[in-house]
Design an enzyme around this catalytic site. Structure first.
Site, PDB file in Angstrom:
ATOM      1  N   LYS A 114      51.785  23.110  20.078  1.00  0.00           N
ATOM      2  CA  LYS A 114      51.283  22.349  18.915  1.00  0.00           C
ATOM      3  C   LYS A 114      52.443  21.614  18.275  1.00  0.00           C
ATOM      4  O   LYS A 114      53.588  22.089  18.318  1.00  0.00           O
ATOM      5  CB  LYS A 114      50.685  23.307  17.875  1.00  0.00           C
ATOM      6  CG  LYS A 114      49.746  22.645  16.898  1.00  0.00           C
ATOM      7  CD  LYS A 114      48.365  22.549  17.506  1.00  0.00           C
ATOM      8  CE  LYS A 114      47.361  21.858  16.608  1.00  0.00           C
ATOM      9  NZ  LYS A 114      46.021  21.910  17.201  1.00  0.00           N
TER      10      LYS A 114
HETATM   11  P1  NAD Z   1      40.452  14.883  10.871  1.00  0.00           P
HETATM   12  O1  NAD Z   1      41.758  14.535  10.299  1.00  0.00           O
HETATM   13  O2  NAD Z   1      39.741  13.902  11.735  1.00  0.00           O
HETATM   14  O3  NAD Z   1      39.422  15.317   9.702  1.00  0.00           O
HETATM   15  C1  NAD Z   1      39.726  16.345   8.795  1.00  0.00           C
HETATM   16  C2  NAD Z   1      38.624  16.401   7.753  1.00  0.00           C
HETATM   17  O4  NAD Z   1      38.886  17.503   6.870  1.00  0.00           O
HETATM   18  C3  NAD Z   1      38.553  15.174   6.869  1.00  0.00           C
HETATM   19  O5  NAD Z   1      37.204  14.942   6.507  1.00  0.00           O
HETATM   20  C4  NAD Z   1      39.369  15.598   5.636  1.00  0.00           C
HETATM   21  O6  NAD Z   1      39.041  14.857   4.468  1.00  0.00           O
HETATM   22  C5  NAD Z   1      38.970  17.047   5.522  1.00  0.00           C
HETATM   23  N1  NAD Z   1      39.934  17.857   4.787  1.00  0.00           N
HETATM   24  C6  NAD Z   1      41.280  17.853   4.905  1.00  0.00           C
HETATM   25  N2  NAD Z   1      41.834  18.732   4.055  1.00  0.00           N
HETATM   26  C7  NAD Z   1      40.806  19.309   3.390  1.00  0.00           C
HETATM   27  C8  NAD Z   1      40.739  20.291   2.372  1.00  0.00           C
HETATM   28  N3  NAD Z   1      41.820  20.858   1.874  1.00  0.00           N
HETATM   29  N4  NAD Z   1      39.496  20.650   1.931  1.00  0.00           N
HETATM   30  C9  NAD Z   1      38.385  20.083   2.428  1.00  0.00           C
HETATM   31  N5  NAD Z   1      38.393  19.146   3.398  1.00  0.00           N
HETATM   32  C10 NAD Z   1      39.591  18.759   3.856  1.00  0.00           C
HETATM   33  O7  NAD Z   1      40.691  16.274  11.659  1.00  0.00           O
HETATM   34  P2  NAD Z   1      39.845  16.853  12.871  1.00  0.00           P
HETATM   35  O8  NAD Z   1      40.465  16.365  14.129  1.00  0.00           O
HETATM   36  O9  NAD Z   1      38.404  16.666  12.614  1.00  0.00           O
HETATM   37  O10 NAD Z   1      40.238  18.403  12.770  1.00  0.00           O
HETATM   38  C11 NAD Z   1      39.577  19.288  11.873  1.00  0.00           C
HETATM   39  C12 NAD Z   1      39.867  20.718  12.285  1.00  0.00           C
HETATM   40  O11 NAD Z   1      39.445  20.927  13.651  1.00  0.00           O
HETATM   41  C13 NAD Z   1      41.343  21.127  12.259  1.00  0.00           C
HETATM   42  O12 NAD Z   1      41.437  22.492  11.926  1.00  0.00           O
HETATM   43  C14 NAD Z   1      41.784  20.955  13.697  1.00  0.00           C
HETATM   44  O13 NAD Z   1      42.896  21.750  14.021  1.00  0.00           O
HETATM   45  C15 NAD Z   1      40.530  21.417  14.415  1.00  0.00           C
HETATM   46  N6  NAD Z   1      40.419  20.926  15.786  1.00  0.00           N
HETATM   47  C16 NAD Z   1      40.433  19.605  16.073  1.00  0.00           C
HETATM   48  C17 NAD Z   1      40.305  19.183  17.401  1.00  0.00           C
HETATM   49  C18 NAD Z   1      40.223  17.720  17.769  1.00  0.00           C
HETATM   50  O14 NAD Z   1      39.957  17.420  18.956  1.00  0.00           O
HETATM   51  N7  NAD Z   1      40.392  16.786  16.856  1.00  0.00           N
HETATM   52  C19 NAD Z   1      40.212  20.127  18.428  1.00  0.00           C
HETATM   53  C20 NAD Z   1      40.186  21.483  18.094  1.00  0.00           C
HETATM   54  C21 NAD Z   1      40.288  21.875  16.775  1.00  0.00           C
END
Ligand code: NAD
Length: 431
Positions: A114
């Protein structure tokens, strides 16, 4: 776990106890492994700290980042790049550890890694003399940071030692910046549509996998049909928006969505396509409905399924007792803190763990990486079918073992994953 591990002694601080660490130690004990061997699996293999001086708008803006190369016994270190104000070394280590477990439970030939880059966007606005919020400015700065990151991480990227992907704060555009430097389509996954080595379905893969996991939770465990279900969702980014769109297609009633800036609520169910358009235009869910909702209110809604799809540790000891959902799907990584586990288990809340629920992204990444030199495109439906099959295999194994042993889904999933990682470490390094 009370004594410092060797890596903690070197870094000079104790890693906060996480659920994955705890469950890995417990699984290792059950397997009869020595403490030193368990620590060797729990600890990261390499940590890299980076100072990233980014040339932007004629100024140098310095940010700091790190790469945690957690375990490569089963394949290259694999895991996303997070760009966020709260990044820390230990957070990055925990996320890389979850990747090791996730690739192992999904039986994908990757290890876990990561990257985390700390970006305080307010500092950037100040230094660069900008006052109004400007999403294009934020995007351009993020891309410049990723370009600098790729330059400094070249030796890990060029030799496919570490293969990044998007995470919070990054997406396909930032992955294209990395590809522009390495020129190797296998060196990064989550690349944008239409460029060398992109994968149809990668963009929606994590949300799709969460959606399929949610359906299994509803049908196999909670005994409800999706069209009769109510859902609350935290986070409407890449993962949250796609899981919501797929669930809405199945008739699930998504009553509340929050993001970093605020929340939208409608007890009759939000119009998810409308919300998706609204967020694309406004950068937030805030203001979509006249009725607003806070994070804490969302977490305590009386819904069938709660889907935290934003950040870590949103459900903790201090608020776990307020959760009323029958089931939780961990779309985000580690949204449930270690100290909330027992409270939720005592309440009988059914939790689908992150290492299975959000594994759709890394499963698609496996396809993207493996097919990167092929000029013949696989179809999106075939990518989604691979995700379906892999997640169903993991869930079948986890549900069966949980029923047999009475242990939680998280505990069983970590146990399966740890065994695979240990077996590979034993074969490669005779640990
Ligand atoms: P992103 O940046 O596209 O979206 C994040 C979302 O969370 C946004 O809507 C943001 O406004 C919101 N957010 C951020 N901080 C916040 C807070 N303190 N309280 C409430 N909402 C908040 O990110 P993503 O890619 O959708 O990732 C989201 C989660 O999923 C993360 O934990 C990430 O590690 C996990 N994840 C993502 C992927 C991927 O392929 N993108 C894969 C596996 C896991």
């Amino acid at each position: 776990m009370d004594v410092f591990s060797e890596s903690e002694v070197l870094i000079g601080s104790k890693e906060p106890l996480t659920r994955s660490m705890f469950l890995m130690h417990r699984a290792g004990d059950r397997m009869g492994l020595e403490k030193s061997i368990i620590s060797d699996i729990v600890d990261p293999q390499q940590l890299v700290v980076l100072r990233l001086p980014v040339k932007f708008w004629g100024k140098i803006f310095v940010v700091w980042g790190c790469i945690s190369l957690h375990n490569n016994a089963r394949g290259p270190y694999k895991g996303g790049i997070r760009l966020s104000p709260d990044v820390s070394l230990w957070e990055t280590v925990e996320l890389s550890r979850l990747m090791t477990l996730k690739t192992a439970i999904s039986d994908i030939e990757f290890g876990g890694g990561k990257s985390g880059i700390r970006l305080n966007i307010d500092d950037a606005y100040g230094l660069l003399g900008k006052k109004e919020r400007d999403t294009e400015f934020e995007k351009a700065l993020g891309m410049a940071i990723c370009e600098e990151f790729a330059g400094q991480a070249r030796k890990y990227l060029d030799d496919l030692i570490y293969v990044p992907a998007p995470d919070m704060g990054t997406g396909p555009d930032e992955m294209a910046c990395i590809f522009n430097q390495t020129l190797n389509p296998a060196s990064v996954t989550g690349k944008p549509e239409g460029i060398h080595g992109w994968l149809p379905g990668r963009k929606e893969s994590t949300g799709y996998g969460c959606f399929r996991s949610t359906l299994r939770l509803m049908q196999d465990i909670l005994n409800i049909s999706p069209s009769d279900s109510t859902v609350a969702l935290q986070g409407f980014g890449n993962v949250g928006s796609h899981v919501a769109l797929y669930l809405a297609e199945k008739g699930a009633k998504i009553v509340a969505v929050t993001d970093y800036y605020g929340g939208a609520y409608d007890k009759k169910g939000l119009h998810i396509h409308g919300l998706d358009r609204y967020v694309k235009e406004n950068g937030t869910v805030k203001g979509f409905t006249s009725e607003e909702i806070t994070q804490e209110q969302l977490l305590s809604l009386d819904v069938d399924v709660l889907i935290p799809a934003a950040v870590e540790n949103v459900i903790r000891k201090d608020n776990a007792h307020t959760v009323r959902a029958a089931g939780i799907v961990e779309a985000a990584n580690a949204p449930i803190a270690y100290d909330a586990m027992d409270i939720l288990e005592d309440k009988g809340t059914k939790i689908l763990p992150d290492i299975v629920a959000n594994s759709g992204g890394v499963i698609a990444s496996m396809e993207e990486y493996s097919r990167s030199l092929s000029a013949i495109k696989i179809e999106k439906k075939d990518v989604l079918k691979v995700i379906d099959d892999k997640i169903n295999n993991s869930l079948d194994a986890v549900f069966t073992e949980s029923e047999k042993t009475g242990k939680s889904f998280s505990e069983v999933a970590v146990h399966f994953a740890l065994r695979r990682v240990y077996d590979a470490m034993k074969k490669r390094w005779h640990i």
